[in-house]
Design a protein around this motif. Sequence first.
Motif, PDB file in Angstrom:
ATOM      1  N   PRO A 311       0.800  -1.239   0.000  1.00  0.00           N
ATOM      2  CA  PRO A 311       0.000   0.000   0.000  1.00  0.00           C
ATOM      3  C   PRO A 311       0.824   1.276   0.000  1.00  0.00           C
ATOM      4  O   PRO A 311       0.261   2.367  -0.058  1.00  0.00           O
ATOM      5  CB  PRO A 311      -0.802  -0.135   1.298  1.00  0.00           C
ATOM      6  CG  PRO A 311       0.085  -0.941   2.202  1.00  0.00           C
ATOM      7  CD  PRO A 311       0.768  -1.928   1.298  1.00  0.00           C
ATOM      8  N   GLU A 312       2.142   1.161   0.059  1.00  0.00           N
ATOM      9  CA  GLU A 312       2.960   2.356   0.195  1.00  0.00           C
ATOM     10  C   GLU A 312       3.416   2.955  -1.132  1.00  0.00           C
ATOM     11  O   GLU A 312       4.156   3.920  -1.153  1.00  0.00           O
ATOM     12  CB  GLU A 312       4.200   2.052   1.050  1.00  0.00           C
ATOM     13  CG  GLU A 312       5.189   1.081   0.414  1.00  0.00           C
ATOM     14  CD  GLU A 312       4.835  -0.375   0.653  1.00  0.00           C
ATOM     15  OE1 GLU A 312       5.560  -1.240   0.138  1.00  0.00           O
ATOM     16  OE2 GLU A 312       3.848  -0.644   1.358  1.00  0.00           O
ATOM     17  N   TYR A 313       2.941   2.407  -2.255  1.00  0.00           N
ATOM     18  CA  TYR A 313       3.412   2.901  -3.552  1.00  0.00           C
ATOM     19  C   TYR A 313       2.306   2.862  -4.583  1.00  0.00           C
ATOM     20  O   TYR A 313       1.504   1.923  -4.634  1.00  0.00           O
ATOM     21  CB  TYR A 313       4.581   2.028  -4.037  1.00  0.00           C
ATOM     22  CG  TYR A 313       5.531   2.729  -4.986  1.00  0.00           C
ATOM     23  CD1 TYR A 313       6.496   3.613  -4.506  1.00  0.00           C
ATOM     24  CD2 TYR A 313       5.472   2.509  -6.354  1.00  0.00           C
ATOM     25  CE1 TYR A 313       7.386   4.250  -5.366  1.00  0.00           C
ATOM     26  CE2 TYR A 313       6.358   3.133  -7.227  1.00  0.00           C
ATOM     27  CZ  TYR A 313       7.315   4.006  -6.725  1.00  0.00           C
ATOM     28  OH  TYR A 313       8.185   4.639  -7.583  1.00  0.00           O
ATOM     29  N   GLY A 314       2.246   3.915  -5.389  1.00  0.00           N
ATOM     30  CA  GLY A 314       1.292   3.972  -6.493  1.00  0.00           C
ATOM     31  C   GLY A 314       2.014   3.790  -7.808  1.00  0.00           C
ATOM     32  O   GLY A 314       2.631   2.762  -8.054  1.00  0.00           O
ATOM     33  N   TYR A 315       1.980   4.813  -8.650  1.00  0.00           N
ATOM     34  CA  TYR A 315       2.735   4.817  -9.898  1.00  0.00           C
ATOM     35  C   TYR A 315       3.759   5.946  -9.818  1.00  0.00           C
ATOM     36  O   TYR A 315       3.490   7.082 -10.190  1.00  0.00           O
ATOM     37  CB  TYR A 315       1.807   4.987 -11.103  1.00  0.00           C
ATOM     38  CG  TYR A 315       0.989   3.757 -11.417  1.00  0.00           C
ATOM     39  CD1 TYR A 315       1.384   2.849 -12.406  1.00  0.00           C
ATOM     40  CD2 TYR A 315      -0.180   3.480 -10.703  1.00  0.00           C
ATOM     41  CE1 TYR A 315       0.633   1.702 -12.683  1.00  0.00           C
ATOM     42  CE2 TYR A 315      -0.932   2.345 -10.973  1.00  0.00           C
ATOM     43  CZ  TYR A 315      -0.516   1.465 -11.969  1.00  0.00           C
ATOM     44  OH  TYR A 315      -1.262   0.330 -12.225  1.00  0.00           O
ATOM     45  N   GLY A 316       4.916   5.623  -9.267  1.00  0.00           N
ATOM     46  CA  GLY A 316       5.994   6.599  -9.146  1.00  0.00           C
ATOM     47  C   GLY A 316       5.960   7.454  -7.898  1.00  0.00           C
ATOM     48  O   GLY A 316       6.867   8.264  -7.688  1.00  0.00           O
TER      49      GLY A 316
END
Length: 384
Positions: A311-316
């Motif tokens: 959950p700690e990263y999206g797209y960049g």
Amino acid sequence: MKFIKIFLKGIILILIAAVALLYIFDYDYILRGAKIVYFTGHKTAFIDDYTYFDNDTIKKGNTTSPWPTHQNYNTVEPTKKLEKVNESWGTVAFLIIKNDSIWYENYHEDYTKDSKTNSFSMAKSITTALLGKAIMDGDIKNLDQPVSDFYPEYEGSKITVGDLASMASGLDWVESYTSPFSVTARANYDDDLAETILNQKVVEEPGKAFKYLSGNTELLGMVIEKATGKSLSNYLSESFWKPMGAANDALWQVDDSEHRLAKAFCCISSNARDFARFGKLYKNFGKWEGQQLLDSAYVAKSVKPRFKDGPEYGYGWWLKEQNGKDFFMMRGHLGQYVIVQPEDDVIIVRLGHRKSRDYGHTDAVFTNDIVTYIDEAYKMLSHD
């Protein structure tokens, strides 16, 4: 005396043999890394190291767009804790931007609002912004376009540009910042970076899980260059640097003077105010002063987690919950941060020499310096 001469001669011969072996086995980049890092008195890459590398210029436009200063600009003193940690962690720039105006600003040592320092991995967020622009321009179809459309080396791997942007490629890259023999060290100090990247194989099924790898973003940068037919520095200049009215030219490190491939995974040298523009752009869903520079749906997707178990990263962009608030951020080695809380209309920028080594708990991915910067900035804002 004769023994000493023989001993010294033996040491010299060993050193010559060691250097020869580095060249024979293609590890001579270690010598370059040692010269840049250790021979300048450092233990790792440092925020002023751009002067030791070849760089392309990210050109500003003829018209700049200065940040307005808040009516309460610098009227609130930093907390005692913020002063202490800024000194101990070597902060060189600290900004709090409220309602798109600079509310607090302070620089340390000889750094100013125009000083260039290395973004390190904050460049990953900027590279994924360029991906969004390439999709918006029609040069890349969408996040699901296969990497093999651009590099046949990945035919049959099922890896997509979205997998690269969200750190879910399955590449056999090992993210290590301590071993001089690591692929990360090679990528930073070797020439012909494309050769290193295209030797990476897909060893896990892409698109299934988050795994932070700098090689993902470098390959993504290569895809963007091939799709657009433009260097990353030129594409960044025309897509964002000029339209957002950046105050200064910036630099993007390249692998060498011959190939001039930008290090997409790191190494944009700019200043706190101009880095902060990307926080404002994403806070406002890709719109800059009435102009839609990025598709709003792409921005919204970028700052939400792709995977439930990561959950700690999206797209960049890194994602963090703290004190009941959701933050997204650009984040780089040694504690380079652009931290955004959109509902409060707050952007916190910190650049500096070091970060804390402690984590909130054993499985945490955020060091406690980030927690401190957010907490202390909000304590200051509470006095406004």
